[in-house]
Write an enzyme that holds these catalytic residues in place. Structure first.
Site, short mmCIF file in Angstrom:
data_model
loop_
_atom_site.label_atom_id
_atom_site.label_comp_id
_atom_site.label_asym_id
_atom_site.label_seq_id
_atom_site.Cartn_x
_atom_site.Cartn_y
_atom_site.Cartn_z
CB ILE A 294 -0.98 0.00 1.20
CG1 ILE A 294 -1.87 1.26 1.17
CG2 ILE A 294 -0.27 -0.13 2.53
CD1 ILE A 294 -3.06 1.19 2.15
CB VAL B 151 -0.10 7.75 -0.24
CG1 VAL B 151 -0.57 9.13 -0.67
CG2 VAL B 151 -1.25 6.94 0.37
CD GLU C 20 5.40 -9.36 5.65
OE1 GLU C 20 5.00 -10.36 6.25
OE2 GLU C 20 6.25 -9.37 4.77
CE1 TYR D 48 -1.16 0.16 6.94
CE2 TYR D 48 0.89 -0.60 7.90
CZ TYR D 48 0.16 -0.23 6.80
OH TYR D 48 0.73 -0.25 5.57
C1 LIG Z 1 2.02 4.78 5.04
C2 LIG Z 1 1.21 5.57 4.00
C3 LIG Z 1 0.48 4.61 3.07
C4 LIG Z 1 0.18 6.44 4.77
O1 LIG Z 1 -0.57 7.18 3.83
P1 LIG Z 1 -0.87 8.73 4.08
O2 LIG Z 1 -1.85 9.17 3.06
O3 LIG Z 1 0.42 9.46 4.15
O4 LIG Z 1 -1.53 8.69 5.53
P2 LIG Z 1 -2.73 9.59 6.06
O5 LIG Z 1 -2.54 11.01 5.62
O6 LIG Z 1 -4.00 8.92 5.74
O7 LIG Z 1 -2.46 9.58 7.61
C5 LIG Z 1 -3.08 8.71 8.45
C6 LIG Z 1 -2.27 8.66 9.75
O8 LIG Z 1 -0.95 8.19 9.47
C7 LIG Z 1 0.00 8.94 10.22
N1 LIG Z 1 0.82 9.75 9.28
C8 LIG Z 1 0.73 9.76 7.95
N2 LIG Z 1 1.64 10.58 7.41
C9 LIG Z 1 2.33 11.12 8.43
C10 LIG Z 1 3.41 12.02 8.50
N3 LIG Z 1 3.96 12.56 7.40
N4 LIG Z 1 3.88 12.33 9.72
C11 LIG Z 1 3.33 11.79 10.82
N5 LIG Z 1 2.30 10.91 10.80
C12 LIG Z 1 1.80 10.59 9.63
C13 LIG Z 1 -0.77 9.78 11.13
O9 LIG Z 1 -1.01 9.03 12.31
C14 LIG Z 1 -2.09 9.99 10.42
O10 LIG Z 1 -3.11 10.20 11.32
P3 LIG Z 1 -3.59 11.69 11.64
O11 LIG Z 1 -3.97 12.31 10.34
O12 LIG Z 1 -4.75 11.48 12.57
O13 LIG Z 1 -2.42 12.37 12.29
C15 LIG Z 1 2.13 6.53 3.20
O14 LIG Z 1 2.80 7.37 4.09
C16 LIG Z 1 3.10 5.83 2.28
O15 LIG Z 1 2.78 5.53 1.13
N6 LIG Z 1 4.33 5.57 2.76
C17 LIG Z 1 5.38 4.97 1.92
C18 LIG Z 1 5.05 3.53 1.58
C19 LIG Z 1 4.81 2.73 2.81
O16 LIG Z 1 5.54 2.80 3.77
N7 LIG Z 1 3.74 1.90 2.78
C20 LIG Z 1 3.37 1.03 3.89
C21 LIG Z 1 4.17 -0.22 3.87
S1 LIG Z 1 3.69 -1.35 5.16
#
Ligand SMILES: CC(C)(COP(=O)(O)OP(=O)(O)OC[C@H]1O[C@@H](n2cnc3c(N)ncnc32)[C@H](O)[C@@H]1OP(=O)(O)O)[C@@H](O)C(=O)NCCC(=O)NCCS
Length: 151
Positions: A71, A73, A105, A117
Site C-alpha cells: 500500500i 501513497v 507486515e 494501521y
Molecule cells: C504509510 C502511508 C500509506 C500512509 O498514507 P498517508 O496518506 O500518508 O496517511 P494519512 O494522511 O492517511 O495519515 C493517516 C495517519 O498516518 C500517520 N501519518 C501519515 N503521514 C504522516 C506524517 N507525514 N507524519 C506523521 N504521521 C503521519 C498519522 O497518524 C495519520 O493520522 P492523523 O492524520 O490522525 O495524524 C504513506 O505514508 C506511504 O505511502 N508511505 C510509503 C510507503 C509505505 O511505507 N507503505 C506502507 C508499507 S507497510
C-alpha cells in the site's frame, strides 16, 4: 479532496504505479514484481485525484482472509488522509465480500504506517526478527491483523 475516485488497477496503470513505488519506498519492489502485481489477479485498487493515480493497494485474498501486500501513497499527497481513505474503503469492500480478517507486515521503523494501521484497528500479532533488508543491515517486521465485523 472531494475529487477522488476508487477504481480497479489495470495494466495501463503500470508506469505511474511503478513511479510512485520508486518514490515512496527506500527499498522499492523490483519492476518485475510490480508488473506481475499490476497485471496479475490480486485484488488491486487505486485512488485517482482528477484522473491522476495518487495511491494504490494490492491485496491477496484466500478464503475469508486478506493480506495487504503493498500500500502506498504518492509522497506529494502523503499526510492528507489518502492512506486512511484507502484503508477504510478496502475494509468496507473486503467486509462486503465476507472477509473476516486482514493481515499485513510493516517495517518496525515505518512510524507513519504503524500509526495509520493502529488508528484503523490493526494490532500487532507477531514480530519477524531481521525480516527486511535495510540500508544498514536488517530490520524487524511487525505482523498486524484487523478483524472485520461482518454482519
Ligand atoms: C504509510 C502511508 C500509506 C500512509 O498514507 P498517508 O496518506 O500518508 O496517511 P494519512 O494522511 O492517511 O495519515 C493517516 C495517519 O498516518 C500517520 N501519518 C501519515 N503521514 C504522516 C506524517 N507525514 N507524519 C506523521 N504521521 C503521519 C498519522 O497518524 C495519520 O493520522 P492523523 O492524520 O490522525 O495524524 C504513506 O505514508 C506511504 O505511502 N508511505 C510509503 C510507503 C509505505 O511505507 N507503505 C506502507 C508499507 S507497510
Amino acid at each position: 479532496m472531494n475529487e477522488i475516485s476508487f477504481l480497479e488497477i489495470t495494466s495501463d496503470d503500470f508506469d505511474v504505479i511503478y513511479e510512485i513505488e520508486l518514490k515512496a519506498y527506500p527499498i522499492p519492489w523490483s519492476e518485475k514484481i510490480m508488473r506481475s502485481m499490476v497485471e496479475g489477479h490480486e485484488y488491486k485498487i487505486k485512488i485517482t485525484y482528477y484522473d491522476k493515480v495518487i495511491a494504490y493497494v494490492f491485496v491477496m485474498v484466500v478464503l475469508d482472509e486478506a493480506t495487504i501486500l503493498n500500500i502506498a501513497v504518492d509522497p506529494d499527497y502523503q499526510g492528507q488522509g489518502i492512506g486512511q481513505k484507502l484503508l477504510r474503503y478496502l475494509k468496507a469492500q473486503l467486509s462486503q465480500k465476507g472477509i473476516r480478517s486482514i493481515f499485513l507486515e510493516v517495517r518496525q521503523s515505518n512510524q507513519n504506517a504503524l500509526a495509520l494501521y493502529t488508528s484503523e484497528g490493526f494490532h500487532e500479532i507477531d514480530i519477524r526478527k531481521n525480516y527486511y533488508p535495510a540500508k544498514n543491515g536488517r530490520e524487524d517486521a511487525i505482523i498486524m491483523a484487523c478483524v472485520l465485523m461482518n454482519e
